[in-house]
Write an enzyme that holds these catalytic residues in place. Structure first.
Site, short mmCIF file in Angstrom:
data_model
loop_
_atom_site.label_atom_id
_atom_site.label_comp_id
_atom_site.label_asym_id
_atom_site.label_seq_id
_atom_site.Cartn_x
_atom_site.Cartn_y
_atom_site.Cartn_z
N LYS A 33 2.56 24.53 -3.41
CA LYS A 33 1.28 23.88 -3.13
C LYS A 33 1.44 22.37 -3.23
CE LYS A 33 -1.34 27.91 -4.68
NZ LYS A 33 -2.25 28.48 -5.68
N LYS A 89 5.23 38.87 -2.05
CA LYS A 89 3.90 38.84 -2.65
C LYS A 89 3.09 40.03 -2.16
CE LYS A 89 2.63 34.85 -4.11
NZ LYS A 89 2.02 33.51 -4.27
N ASP A 103 0.96 38.60 -11.83
CA ASP A 103 -0.07 37.76 -11.24
C ASP A 103 -1.45 38.09 -11.80
OD1 ASP A 103 -0.96 35.76 -9.36
OD2 ASP A 103 -1.77 37.39 -8.15
N ARG A 149 0.81 -1.21 0.00
CA ARG A 149 0.00 0.00 0.00
C ARG A 149 0.85 1.26 0.00
NH1 ARG A 149 -3.12 1.78 -2.71
NH2 ARG A 149 -4.07 -0.29 -2.61
N GLU A 155 6.13 39.93 -6.72
CA GLU A 155 4.85 39.79 -7.42
C GLU A 155 4.20 41.15 -7.61
OE1 GLU A 155 1.44 36.87 -6.21
OE2 GLU A 155 1.01 38.80 -5.27
#
Length: 302
Positions: A148, A180, A236, A113, A215
């Protein structure tokens, strides 16, 4: 045994998975899955029973995770013989045998598994990345992943991206400065007039080896950011027309990254705007595990 002539992606061939990282991930996985052993296999199977098993594709894709599969099997049976039939980064079709293992049946079934979970996810990421990479082939853009990723599995998922022909963004928050919108809001107090000076002050603090990316979410921010001497500017959620305008305005003074609204339907057009980098969170955060199975073949050794 099927004969396959694997072709490695050049990006994958230059950066293998560290064995120590694989071992650490697997130890955590087995501690979760079999904290006190595999009671089913220990109860049902004689200790000396042996088996051969094949990792078989139930659908087509791009493989990633051969070293992980092998390490999982050998962590349960150090004498197991493992054979990789399809190289990481190579395509496979439905029904292809990808890996083979021969060893103690208890070890094979205890490892099954964990070995499947990880290779299914890694191959899904490699397969998804290969589709994105193919869509921008012939352009100057490269497709990259983002942060992510699944906590604890980033090194495997980033490797899988490379297997699919993609590239990696910064590995962690410790690797590079990426300012950012929220960072800029705090840094400038919301005053656009302070942007250049504030960023230049940051630039002055950084060693020359640290990459500095910022950004922006409007054309008007590009010149003030470039004036601070950044290495990469991230555009962005720009429209394609705005990306073309932004690339022309930057004019080679920094790398240009496109982010936001990137999917299989939009990436080709984005690449043709002239950007250098296209970051795609979907490479890792929304893939469906590829359907791979482990088929047991008793009384046969590799």
């Amino acid at each position: 045994m099927n004969a396959v002539a694997p072709v490695l992606n050049t990006t994958q061939a230059t950066a293998a998975l560290p064995a120590t990282a694989v071992e650490e991930i697997l130890r955590r996985a087995f501690a979760e899955d079999a904290p006190y052993g595999d009671i089913t296999s220990a109860t049902l199977l004689p200790a000396d029973a042996t088996a051969t098993a094949w990792l078989v594709a139930r659908e087509p894709g791009t493989f990633s995770g051969g070293a992980v599969f092998e390490a999982a099997m050998k962590m349960q049976d150090s004498a197991a013989v493992v054979e990789q039939l399809i190289s990481d980064g190579a395509r496979f079709e439905t029904g292809d045998r990808i890996m083979g293992v021969s060893g103690l049946a208890r070890g094979v079934l205890t490892a099954e598994r964990i070995a499947l979970n990880l290779t299914q996810r890694m191959s899904a990421i490699a397969t998804q990345t290969a589709v994105y990479a193919e869509l921008i082939a012939g352009t100057t853009a490269r497709v990259t992943d983002t942060r992510k990723t699944t906590p604890g599995l980033r090194i495997l998922e980033r490797y899988a991206v490379r297997c699919g022909g993609g590239h990696n963004h910064r590995f962690s928050l410790s690797d590079a400065v990426l300012a950012k919108d929220n960072h800029l809001a705090v840094l400038t107090g919301g005053d656009p007039a302070k942007l250049t000076a504030a960023l230049a002050g940051v630039r002055a603090q950084l060693p020359h080896t640290v990459h500095f990316e910022v950004e922006v979410d409007s054309i008007e921010q590009i010149e003030p950011v470039l004036a601070a001497g950044v290495d990469t500017i991230m555009l962005d959620n720009f429209t394609n027309a705005q990306l073309v305008e932004g690339v022309a305005l930057v004019n080679g003074r920094a790398l240009v990254e496109a982010s936001g609204n990137v999917n299989l339907s939009t990436i080709a057009a984005i690449a043709h705007t002239g950007v250098d980098i296209i970051s795609v969170g979907a490479l890792t955060h929304s893939v469906r595990a590829l359907d791979l199975g482990l088929d047991i073949e008793l009384a046969r050794a590799l």
